[in-house]
Structure formats: C-alpha cells, structure tokens
Design a protein around this motif. Structure first.
Motif, PDB file in Angstrom:
ATOM      1  N   VAL A  21       0.815  -1.162  -0.115  1.00 49.10           N
ATOM      2  CA  VAL A  21      -0.050  -0.107   0.125  1.00 49.10           C
ATOM      3  C   VAL A  21       0.903   1.164   0.053  1.00 49.10           C
ATOM      4  O   VAL A  21       1.687   1.554   0.940  1.00 49.10           O
ATOM      5  CB  VAL A  21      -0.956  -0.003   1.291  1.00 49.10           C
ATOM      6  N   THR A  37      -0.092   4.539  -0.011  1.00 52.89           N
ATOM      7  CA  THR A  37      -1.263   5.672   0.073  1.00 52.89           C
ATOM      8  C   THR A  37      -1.081   6.877  -0.378  1.00 52.89           C
ATOM      9  O   THR A  37      -1.961   7.192  -1.099  1.00 52.89           O
ATOM     10  CB  THR A  37      -1.444   5.831   1.848  1.00 52.89           C
ATOM     11  N   ALA A  38       0.125   7.546  -0.176  1.00 52.82           N
ATOM     12  CA  ALA A  38       0.029   9.112  -0.969  1.00 52.82           C
ATOM     13  C   ALA A  38       0.924   8.974  -1.874  1.00 52.82           C
ATOM     14  O   ALA A  38       1.651  10.117  -1.928  1.00 52.82           O
ATOM     15  CB  ALA A  38       0.313   9.888   0.359  1.00 52.82           C
ATOM     16  N   LYS A  91       5.219   3.650   2.678  1.00 52.82           N
ATOM     17  CA  LYS A  91       6.256   4.432   3.915  1.00 52.82           C
ATOM     18  C   LYS A  91       7.419   3.621   4.188  1.00 52.82           C
ATOM     19  O   LYS A  91       7.436   2.597   4.353  1.00 52.82           O
ATOM     20  CB  LYS A  91       5.101   4.533   5.056  1.00 52.82           C
ATOM     21  N   ASN A  93      -4.256   5.824  -3.128  1.00 51.87           N
ATOM     22  CA  ASN A  93      -5.272   5.899  -2.399  1.00 51.87           C
ATOM     23  C   ASN A  93      -5.860   7.210  -3.019  1.00 51.87           C
ATOM     24  O   ASN A  93      -5.353   8.252  -2.931  1.00 51.87           O
ATOM     25  CB  ASN A  93      -5.263   6.044  -0.895  1.00 51.87           C
ATOM     26  N   HIS A  95      -6.508  10.430  -0.422  1.00 55.49           N
ATOM     27  CA  HIS A  95      -5.106  11.210   0.026  1.00 55.49           C
ATOM     28  C   HIS A  95      -4.432  11.688  -1.077  1.00 55.49           C
ATOM     29  O   HIS A  95      -4.123  12.746  -1.028  1.00 55.49           O
ATOM     30  CB  HIS A  95      -4.148  10.163   0.747  1.00 55.49           C
ATOM     31  N   THR A  98      -5.730   1.989  -7.722  1.00 51.01           N
ATOM     32  CA  THR A  98      -6.276   2.844  -6.860  1.00 51.01           C
ATOM     33  C   THR A  98      -7.342   2.565  -6.058  1.00 51.01           C
ATOM     34  O   THR A  98      -8.393   2.023  -7.026  1.00 51.01           O
ATOM     35  CB  THR A  98      -6.373   4.459  -7.444  1.00 51.01           C
ATOM     36  N   ASP A  99      -7.539   2.482  -4.912  1.00 49.08           N
ATOM     37  CA  ASP A  99      -8.769   2.409  -4.335  1.00 49.08           C
ATOM     38  C   ASP A  99      -9.839   3.632  -4.344  1.00 49.08           C
ATOM     39  O   ASP A  99      -9.427   4.757  -4.709  1.00 49.08           O
ATOM     40  CB  ASP A  99      -8.954   1.882  -2.842  1.00 49.08           C
ATOM     41  N   GLN A 157     -11.735   5.394   3.276  1.00 41.03           N
ATOM     42  CA  GLN A 157     -11.291   6.430   4.057  1.00 41.03           C
ATOM     43  C   GLN A 157     -12.352   7.300   4.480  1.00 41.03           C
ATOM     44  O   GLN A 157     -12.497   7.655   5.557  1.00 41.03           O
ATOM     45  CB  GLN A 157     -10.131   7.376   3.200  1.00 41.03           C
ATOM     46  N   ASP A 204      -4.232  -6.725  -0.667  1.00 45.53           N
ATOM     47  CA  ASP A 204      -3.541  -5.390  -0.059  1.00 45.53           C
ATOM     48  C   ASP A 204      -3.882  -5.400   1.381  1.00 45.53           C
ATOM     49  O   ASP A 204      -4.901  -5.703   1.834  1.00 45.53           O
ATOM     50  CB  ASP A 204      -4.004  -4.321  -0.890  1.00 45.53           C
ATOM     51  N   VAL A 211      -2.382  -2.610   4.919  1.00 44.16           N
ATOM     52  CA  VAL A 211      -1.171  -1.606   5.541  1.00 44.16           C
ATOM     53  C   VAL A 211      -0.352  -2.645   6.602  1.00 44.16           C
ATOM     54  O   VAL A 211       0.462  -1.876   7.047  1.00 44.16           O
ATOM     55  CB  VAL A 211      -1.654  -0.411   6.010  1.00 44.16           C
ATOM     56  N   ARG A 229       2.689  -1.151   8.507  1.00 47.32           N
ATOM     57  CA  ARG A 229       2.220  -0.418   9.931  1.00 47.32           C
ATOM     58  C   ARG A 229       3.127  -1.312  11.142  1.00 47.32           C
ATOM     59  O   ARG A 229       3.531  -0.602  12.020  1.00 47.32           O
ATOM     60  CB  ARG A 229       0.980  -0.242   9.874  1.00 47.32           C
TER      61      ARG A 229
END
Length: 379
Positions: free
Chosen positions: A37, A39-40, A44, A63, A66, A94-95, A100, A274, A276, A280
């Motif tokens: 994932v 996200t932005a 990460k 995402n 985001h 992309t979701d 969110q 998928d 996180v 995370r």
C-alpha cells in the motif's frame, strides 16, 4: 492500449486456490499476489528501487482520497500521472477513497449524490460522488481503478446493510457510466473493478455478487470484510463470494490481512490482496518472518546476531541481524523503520510466491496448513 487480461493457469485439486496471470499495459502480475500500500504515492519508508529489487513488488496500491487532497489532481496531471510522478513503471491500483470516507464517520454525510466530508488536513469540505471519484482516478492514472462504494461498519443491522448495498449498486452504475463517457488521460487502459458489499448477510452478499457479475468487468473486488468481524466469519463470507463470482475474472479481497489470513483466503479462491499491516506493524516493531512473529523490541533479541530472516530471498533480511535492528528501533533510527518494512513486505511477497509454486506443484493444501501454524507462532 488493451483491457486487462486474466489467464487462469492452475487450480488446486484439494482447495479452490488458483494460479494465474493478470496482464495490464504496465506489465504482467502473477497471481496470487499481494499489493504493497502506497497511500500517498509512497510505500512508507521504502524506496521504489527497494520495492522492485528487495520486495519484488509487481503492483502497488495508491489511495484516491489522500492523493486528491495532496498533492492534488493538478500536480498529478502535469507530472503525467502517478506512474510518472513517483517513477514507477509497473502496474498501480487505486482504491476509490470509500473506505477512508467511511472511517471519517464524525465528519462525513452520506447521501444519494455522494459523500460530503471534511479534509483531515485542513477541515475543508468536499464531495465525493461516483462521478468525481472516477474523474480523480482518471487524473491519477492507475491501471486498475475501483468503483465508489459505501463500506458499512461492523456490526450493521440487516436494514442498514441492505440499504447500503443498494446504494453501492446505484453508485456502481454511475461509476461505469462516467468511465464510458470519459477516456484515459495517459497512454494506457484503466480497468474498473466493482466491489461486492452486503455486510455479514449471506443473501445480501450473494445478491451483490450477482449484480456485480452482471457488469462483466475485467475483475471483481470484495469489500466490507476485515472491518472488525471474527476471522471465521470473514472466511465464511469470502468463500461465499468466491463461489458466486466469475471463475475467469480475478478476485480482489480488499484490506486483508495477516500472512495466515492471506493463505486461508487463497485457498478459498482469492487472487489479489492489499493491506497496510506489513508496513504499519513493521514500524511498530512487529516482524512477520518465515519462522513466526517477532516483537523486535523484546530484550531476547538484544544479542541475537543471526539474520532477521534467512528463509526468504531478500538481501536486507539476510544482511542485517536481529540485534542490530532492535538497536535501531530502540534508538528511533529511521533506518530501523525501513529495514522492518522491507522485511515484512518481502515476506508477504514470499508467501504469495510460494503459494503459487505449491498450487502449480499440486501440494498447496498440505503446505498451507503447515505454513499457517508456523507463521502464527510467536517467537
């Protein structure tokens, strides 16, 4: 430019596990597959080079919510889409941002038109409708894009789940209508996947599968699971959906889960995942390894100079010791977050790659049962 293709290669004789190939304009994806994932526009703490070389990621997820808020569609379009912006030449999914918006329960209002919500960044108000979400995903430019849906919370009573499902179906019609009257902004095809909803109710899930299947999309997704329901209920509903979705189309289970969740759901017929969790949890000192789960914060690893995980083909996992990674995490060194994230992502990709090998070899079920026990144990 060509629509997504799915070739089913092998089905396990003792389960419903499948091995296949998804082909998009940005390359082929062996299934079953796990999608890190991003996200932005970033997974990460992990670089795009590490995603390719260390993690062996074939496709990543972005995402809509985001990316719409930051950097915004104007920046993405002037960059040539998300692939160009983040310099990633493999497939992207992309979701729709529906999850969110669902999680912003205190600051959003659901209506027929769409969902009015407040930005978590500056409190500004926005409307996500099926049409605006399709337009945003056109600007982002992912290979696989998701229909706008409502994800009902767990638990939901029958009336709410039914009302929510019918709203998702009406929004799905509008999503397809919007895609049909617009075109890709870039030199590749975008493939719209509908999402099955229906809460925890078998008849609603079956009804939703039938409606989604009637759209004859290039692939189908299952949403609204792993939102707090017990694991066994998730498996039950996942199996029901797989039994009622087309065999010749890839099936994507959204937001799931642990390595053992993934293996159990592969056995039910899921092709794409998928979550996180690997990144995370890695940032919070929990490692998933080929021998079990490690809390790297524990003192027992302080003088363990063995590799983090020499059971997977990942240079980072083989190169650094548990003691060194523990030291980095305790010292709050950023490198620790990167190493832990790479370990977990590489392990997840290792799990689906091994699953595929065992499906092809015909011994998936016995391998899966042994692996689930081993992966779950706390070290």
């Amino acid at each position: 430019m060509a629509a997504l293709q799915f070739e089913l290669k092998t089905t396990d004789s003792q389960s419903k596990a499948r091995a296949g190939i998804i082909t998009t304009d940005h390359g082929s994806i062996p299934t079953p597959i796990f999608m890190p994932v991003g996200t932005a526009g970033s997974v990460k703490a992990v670089t795009q080079q590490q995603l390719k070389d260390e993690v062996n990621a074939k496709i990543i997820l972005g995402n809509t919510y985001h990316l719409y808020l930051r950097p915004g569609t104007g920046i993405l379009e002037s960059a040539g889409g998300l692939h160009q912006f983040m310099n990633w030449n493999r497939p992207i999914l992309t979701d729709s941002g529906g999850y969110q918006v669902f999680s912003l329960s205190g600051t959003r209002k659901i209506q027929e038109e769409g969902v009015v919500f407040q930005s978590h960044i500056d409190g500004s108000r926005h409307l996500f409708s099926p049409e605006t979400v399709m337009d945003i995903q056109r600007s982002i430019g992912a290979d696989i894009i998701m229909a706008f849906d409502e994800c009902p919370p767990y638990p939901s009573d029958y009336k709410y789940a039914e009302r929510s499902m019918h709203l998702t179906h009406r929004w799905l019609d509008r999503s397809f209508n919007r895609i049909e009257i617009t075109s890709s902004k870039y030199e590749h095809t975008q493939n719209l996947f509908p999402i099955v909803q229906g809460g925890t109710y078998h008849d609603l899930r079956k009804m939703s599968c039938e409606y989604i299947s009637s759209k004859n999309a290039t692939g189908n997704a299952i949403g609204g699971l792993s939102v707090g329901e017990p694991e066994e209920m998730m498996y039950d509903l996942c199996g029901l959906c797989c039994d009622n979705l087309p065999v010749q189309k890839p099936r994507y289970l959204m937001g799931v889960g642990t390595p053992w969740n993934i293996l159990e759901c592969i056995a039910l017929g899921i092709d794409m995942f998928d979550c996180v969790m690997p990144t995370r949890n890695g940032r919070n000192a929990m490692l998933f390894t080929s021998n079990g789960v490690i809390n790297i914060d524990n003192k027992k690893w302080e003088k363990d100079y063995s590799p983090i995980d020499d059971g997977i083909a990942c240079e980072t996992s083989n190169y650094y010791s548990k003691a060194y990674l523990r030291h980095l995490m305790k010292s709050k060194e950023i490198l620790g977050l990167t190493i832990a994230s790479i370990q977990n992502l590489a392990f997840y990709l290792h799990v689906v790659t091994e699953a595929r090998k065992h499906i092809e070899a015909g011994d998936f079920t016995s391998w899966m049962k042994e692996s689930v026990v081993r992966f779950k144990q706390r070290l």
